[in-house]
Design a protein around this motif. Structure first.
Motif, PDB file in Angstrom:
ATOM      1  N   LYS A   1       0.847  -1.195   0.000  1.00  0.00           N
ATOM      2  CA  LYS A   1       0.000   0.000   0.000  1.00  0.00           C
ATOM      3  C   LYS A   1       0.880   1.241   0.000  1.00  0.00           C
ATOM      4  O   LYS A   1       1.205   1.804   1.045  1.00  0.00           O
TER       5      LYS A   1
ATOM      6  N   ASP B   1      -3.838   7.405  -3.407  1.00  0.00           N
ATOM      7  CA  ASP B   1      -5.179   7.158  -3.932  1.00  0.00           C
ATOM      8  C   ASP B   1      -5.768   8.494  -4.365  1.00  0.00           C
ATOM      9  O   ASP B   1      -6.332   9.232  -3.557  1.00  0.00           O
TER      10      ASP B   1
ATOM     11  N   HIS C   1      -7.903   9.273  -7.325  1.00  0.00           N
ATOM     12  CA  HIS C   1      -9.200   9.328  -8.011  1.00  0.00           C
ATOM     13  C   HIS C   1      -9.199  10.386  -9.110  1.00  0.00           C
ATOM     14  O   HIS C   1     -10.139  11.163  -9.246  1.00  0.00           O
TER      15      HIS C   1
ATOM     16  N   LYS D   1      -3.111   3.298  -1.732  1.00  0.00           N
ATOM     17  CA  LYS D   1      -3.761   2.058  -2.153  1.00  0.00           C
ATOM     18  C   LYS D   1      -2.713   1.070  -2.624  1.00  0.00           C
ATOM     19  O   LYS D   1      -1.573   1.444  -2.913  1.00  0.00           O
TER      20      LYS D   1
ATOM     21  N   CYS E   1      -3.785  -0.825  -8.550  1.00  0.00           N
ATOM     22  CA  CYS E   1      -3.615   0.413  -9.327  1.00  0.00           C
ATOM     23  C   CYS E   1      -3.592   0.124 -10.820  1.00  0.00           C
ATOM     24  O   CYS E   1      -3.202  -0.961 -11.248  1.00  0.00           O
TER      25      CYS E   1
ATOM     26  N   GLU F   1      -1.507   4.958 -13.080  1.00  0.00           N
ATOM     27  CA  GLU F   1      -1.346   5.421 -11.696  1.00  0.00           C
ATOM     28  C   GLU F   1       0.048   5.077 -11.173  1.00  0.00           C
ATOM     29  O   GLU F   1       0.731   5.917 -10.598  1.00  0.00           O
TER      30      GLU F   1
END
Length: 144
Positions: free
Chosen positions: A90, A94, A96, A120, A125, A129
């Motif tokens: 992780k 994140d 978006h 994340k 991903c 990303e």
């Protein structure tokens, strides 16, 4: 009526079929000649630098993000995160955001801001990303 429509749209003679195949093959070859040379060279440079335990250039990462489909790209980006930065699991912010907005974000954000964001998993991903995050990390290291 459907039979007549199909007959009008499909090539009927052998020469028409052959020319249709040739046009398709030549148009695919033309598209593949411009981008893959640059992308292939960038992939080779990235792999060479990884083999020598060096960090790849952020410009090469940005080059391999251009095509829609490229075999092995996500695994290579995950390998860069692990070997160059010791990051796995992780670790990707994140955001978006779509591709263009994430480029703008990484161009203007401070390193400390990224560290305090929600993260994340790398495996969840998208390629872009991970790629944008890897390019950002490489640029940060180049600047310092």
């Amino acid at each position: 009526r459907l039979e007549n429509l199909d007959a009008r749209t499909k090539p009927t003679s052998r020469s028409e079929k052959a020319s249709a195949k040739t046009k398709t093959k030549s148009s695919i070859a033309e598209r593949n000649q411009t981008l893959p040379k640059k992308v292939g060279a960038a992939l080779a440079r990235i792999r060479r630098s990884m083999d020598k335990d060096k960090r790849p250039k952020s410009s090469d990462i940005e080059t391999i993000l251009k095509p829609k489909r490229l075999s092995g790209r996500k695994n290579l980006l995950q390998e860069i995160l692990l070997k160059c930065f010791g990051m796995r699991g992780k670790c990707v912010p994140d955001l978006h955001l779509d591709e263009d907005d994430s480029k703008k974000f990484y161009a203007s954000v401070d390193y400390l801001d990224v560290n305090h964001m929600d993260k994340k998993f790398v495996t969840s991903c998208s390629v872009h990303e991970i790629g944008q995050f890897v390019a950002y990390k490489l640029r940060q290291d180049d600047d310092s």
